[in-house]
Design a protein around this motif. Structure first.
Motif, short mmCIF file in Angstrom:
data_model
loop_
_atom_site.label_atom_id
_atom_site.label_comp_id
_atom_site.label_asym_id
_atom_site.label_seq_id
_atom_site.Cartn_x
_atom_site.Cartn_y
_atom_site.Cartn_z
N SER A 3 0.83 -1.21 0.00
CA SER A 3 0.00 0.00 0.00
C SER A 3 0.86 1.26 0.00
O SER A 3 0.60 2.20 -0.76
CB SER A 3 -0.92 -0.01 1.22
N MET A 4 1.88 1.28 0.84
CA MET A 4 2.77 2.46 0.92
C MET A 4 3.55 2.63 -0.38
O MET A 4 3.73 3.75 -0.86
CB MET A 4 3.73 2.33 2.10
N THR A 5 4.00 1.54 -0.97
CA THR A 5 4.72 1.62 -2.24
C THR A 5 3.82 2.20 -3.32
O THR A 5 4.24 3.09 -4.08
CB THR A 5 5.22 0.22 -2.66
N ARG A 6 2.58 1.75 -3.38
CA ARG A 6 1.62 2.26 -4.35
C ARG A 6 1.36 3.76 -4.14
O ARG A 6 1.33 4.54 -5.08
CB ARG A 6 0.33 1.45 -4.27
N CYS A 7 1.21 4.16 -2.88
CA CYS A 7 0.98 5.58 -2.57
C CYS A 7 2.16 6.45 -3.00
O CYS A 7 1.98 7.52 -3.57
CB CYS A 7 0.70 5.76 -1.08
N TRP A 8 3.37 5.99 -2.70
CA TRP A 8 4.56 6.76 -3.10
C TRP A 8 4.69 6.83 -4.62
O TRP A 8 5.07 7.87 -5.17
CB TRP A 8 5.82 6.15 -2.49
N GLU A 9 4.38 5.74 -5.31
CA GLU A 9 4.45 5.75 -6.77
C GLU A 9 3.42 6.73 -7.35
O GLU A 9 3.72 7.46 -8.30
CB GLU A 9 4.23 4.35 -7.32
N GLU A 10 2.22 6.77 -6.75
CA GLU A 10 1.20 7.72 -7.20
C GLU A 10 1.65 9.16 -6.93
O GLU A 10 1.44 10.05 -7.76
CB GLU A 10 -0.13 7.45 -6.50
N LEU A 11 2.28 9.39 -5.78
CA LEU A 11 2.77 10.72 -5.45
C LEU A 11 3.87 11.16 -6.41
O LEU A 11 3.87 12.31 -6.88
CB LEU A 11 3.28 10.74 -4.01
N ILE A 12 4.77 10.27 -6.73
CA ILE A 12 5.84 10.58 -7.68
C ILE A 12 5.27 10.88 -9.06
O ILE A 12 5.68 11.83 -9.72
CB ILE A 12 6.87 9.43 -7.73
N GLN A 13 4.28 10.10 -9.49
CA GLN A 13 3.64 10.33 -10.79
C GLN A 13 2.90 11.67 -10.80
O GLN A 13 2.96 12.41 -11.77
CB GLN A 13 2.69 9.19 -11.14
N CYS A 14 2.21 11.97 -9.71
CA CYS A 14 1.50 13.25 -9.59
C CYS A 14 2.48 14.41 -9.67
O CYS A 14 2.23 15.40 -10.36
CB CYS A 14 0.73 13.28 -8.27
N ASN A 15 3.61 14.29 -8.99
CA ASN A 15 4.64 15.32 -9.03
C ASN A 15 5.18 15.49 -10.45
O ASN A 15 5.37 16.62 -10.91
CB ASN A 15 5.77 14.96 -8.06
N ALA A 16 5.41 14.41 -11.14
CA ALA A 16 5.89 14.48 -12.52
C ALA A 16 4.86 15.14 -13.43
O ALA A 16 5.22 15.94 -14.31
CB ALA A 16 6.24 13.08 -13.03
N ASP A 17 3.57 14.83 -13.22
CA ASP A 17 2.51 15.45 -14.02
C ASP A 17 2.44 16.95 -13.78
O ASP A 17 2.29 17.75 -14.72
CB ASP A 17 1.16 14.81 -13.71
N ILE A 18 2.54 17.36 -12.52
CA ILE A 18 2.51 18.79 -12.19
C ILE A 18 3.71 19.50 -12.80
O ILE A 18 3.58 20.58 -13.39
CB ILE A 18 2.46 18.99 -10.66
N LEU A 19 4.88 18.91 -12.69
CA LEU A 19 6.09 19.49 -13.26
C LEU A 19 5.95 19.64 -14.78
O LEU A 19 6.31 20.68 -15.34
CB LEU A 19 7.30 18.63 -12.92
N SER A 20 5.42 18.64 -15.43
CA SER A 20 5.21 18.69 -16.87
C SER A 20 4.24 19.81 -17.23
O SER A 20 4.45 20.55 -18.20
CB SER A 20 4.69 17.35 -17.37
N HIS A 21 3.17 19.95 -16.45
CA HIS A 21 2.19 21.00 -16.69
C HIS A 21 2.84 22.38 -16.57
O HIS A 21 2.62 23.25 -17.41
CB HIS A 21 1.03 20.88 -15.69
N PHE A 22 3.65 22.58 -15.51
CA PHE A 22 4.31 23.87 -15.34
C PHE A 22 5.31 24.15 -16.46
O PHE A 22 5.42 25.27 -16.95
CB PHE A 22 5.01 23.95 -13.98
N LYS A 23 6.04 23.13 -16.89
CA LYS A 23 6.99 23.32 -17.99
C LYS A 23 6.26 23.74 -19.26
O LYS A 23 6.71 24.64 -19.97
CB LYS A 23 7.78 22.03 -18.24
N ASP A 24 5.12 23.09 -19.55
CA ASP A 24 4.33 23.45 -20.72
C ASP A 24 3.80 24.88 -20.61
O ASP A 24 3.83 25.64 -21.57
CB ASP A 24 3.17 22.48 -20.91
N ALA A 25 3.31 25.24 -19.43
CA ALA A 25 2.77 26.59 -19.23
C ALA A 25 3.85 27.64 -19.39
O ALA A 25 3.63 28.68 -20.03
CB ALA A 25 2.13 26.70 -17.84
N ILE A 26 5.03 27.39 -18.87
CA ILE A 26 6.14 28.34 -18.99
C ILE A 26 6.58 28.43 -20.44
O ILE A 26 6.83 29.53 -20.96
CB ILE A 26 7.31 27.95 -18.07
N ARG A 27 6.67 27.30 -21.12
CA ARG A 27 7.08 27.31 -22.53
C ARG A 27 6.06 28.08 -23.37
O ARG A 27 6.44 28.92 -24.19
CB ARG A 27 7.23 25.89 -23.05
N ASP A 28 4.76 27.85 -23.15
CA ASP A 28 3.73 28.57 -23.89
C ASP A 28 3.78 30.06 -23.59
O ASP A 28 3.63 30.89 -24.49
CB ASP A 28 2.34 28.03 -23.55
#
Length: 69
Positions: free
Chosen positions: A14-39
């Protein structure tokens, strides 16, 4: 003892799954910010960028007096 190992395994999974989801969420947010800054960078012109980050004139009339304190 078997039950304890089973609970530990479930908790670890359960903890491994939660951490993996958190890492994926962080990567998605970072990607969103990079796209917004580039635009934003592509849509802004150099004429709208300030030449300096400091104002040419003080914002307050007593600015010079406060700086001397």
């Amino acid at each position: 003892l078997v039950q304890l190992e089973e609970e530990c395994y479930k908790y670890h999974s359960s903890m491994t799954r939660c951490w993996e989801e958190l890492i994926q969420c962080n990567a998605d947010i970072l990607s969103h910010f990079k796209d917004a800054i580039r635009d934003h960078d592509h849509s802004i012109s150099t004429k709208t960028c300030p030449t300096s980050i400091l104002p040419r004139k003080p914002l307050f009339s007593d600015f010079k007096d406060r700086m001397m304190l």
